[in-house]
Scaffold this motif. Structure first.
Motif: not given
Length: 306
Positions: A267-284
């Motif tokens: 609920p804090l400001d901003g949406t999740d930084p899904i494109h950031n290299y330090m998240d756990y997203s897919w490589d693409s």
């Protein structure tokens, strides 16, 4: 980062053995072969993402509490002061940020894990591309190859890293192994007491040209190198004001799985930084470090690796 595994077994063409199928992972690198003929599916959940990256703990590095985060900040400021650099200027201090890279290919006696020189070169090119905006240059110095099944499976890792590691604090050592993780990293503030094993271990099949769906574009090494430079996960500490101690990465309650546009776990400001290299997203899904992360990495480099 640890693989999420199903109970399925699929024959792996070209390997001559039976391999566990890995599916439903959501982190910056994994290594395993999925047989398209298998009807196995694991739900693509945040729990799966955490399992892929760091096993039961969801971490691909040693755990860091909020109290230790604050202690590391004090230690870092003291280190900078001892070098005559203020905490504020440490972020932009003009220190050499050329990183010599030593790659250690740990193959087994049957030759599994013996990645090509071209794959290694492509991996270093990925690092240079991903970190170019942060001012780092990675130069491949040498590739060492070892034929040792135990080392290939990451057994006795403390020993094999200590006897094979090259260079000093500035040198990035990458050990390519076959384990249940995508990657594991050490932090720069641990170098003084654990320098003999400093570096990153990476699942060899996560290199460019590997065969792990969603995790074979080389971004596991990018993610782990981020830790090696002193960056936390974007979801470090969860939905808290301390979080990853970087102001321009919005707080994130849990790791990302896949590449879900508009995800907002906090609920804090901003949406999740899904494109950031330090998240756990897919490589693409990866495409960015922030200016705040650049400033933190530069400060850590000046304090511990310069």
């Amino acid at each position: 980062m640890r693989f999420a595994r199903t109970a399925c077994l699929a024959a792996v063409a070209g390997i001559g053995a039976t391999a566990l199928t890995v599916v439903g992972i959501a982190a910056p690198a994994q290594a395993a072969v999925v047989d398209a003929g298998q009807a196995c599916l694991t739900p693509d959940t945040n729990e799966a993402a955490a399992a892929a990256r760091g096993g039961g703990s969801g971490l691909d590095h040693r755990g860091i509490s909020a109290a230790e985060q604050r202690a590391i900040t004090r230690q870092t400021n003291n280190q900078l002061a001892a070098k005559g650099v203020t905490a504020a200027s440490g972020a932009t201090a003009l220190v050499a940020r050329k990183v010599p890279v030593y790659v250690h290919v740990m193959r087994d006696r049957a030759g599994r894990g013996n990645v090509t020189n071209r794959q290694v070169a492509r991996q270093v090119a990925v690092l240079n591309r991903d970190f170019s905006g942060l001012g780092y240059r990675f130069d491949l110095v040498r590739i060492d190859r070892f034929k040792n099944t135990a080392w290939h499976k990451d057994r006795r890792s403390g020993h094999y890293r200590a006897v094979t590691r090259k260079g000093g604090a500035r040198a990035l050592n990458i050990w390519l192994v076959d384990f249940a993780y995508l990657g594991i990293a050490t932090f720069p503030w641990d170098y003084a007491r654990r320098g003999a094993v400093d570096g990153i271990r990476v699942q060899y099949n996560s290199l460019p040209g590997g065969n792990i769906p969603h995790y074979s574009e080389g971004r596991t090494a990018t993610h782990e190198t981020g830790h090696w430079l002193g960056l936390f996960h974007t979801f470090q500490g969860g939905c808290t004001s301390l979080n990853d101690q970087v102001d321009d990465t919005p707080a994130q309650a849990s790791p990302t799985s896949g590449c879900p546009a508009g995800r907002d776990s906090c609920p804090l400001d901003g949406t999740d930084p899904i494109h950031n290299y330090m998240d756990y997203s897919w490589d693409s899904c990866y495409s960015e470090f922030t200016q705040g992360q650049a400033a933190r990495a530069h400060k850590m480099w000046t304090a511990y690796r310069a």
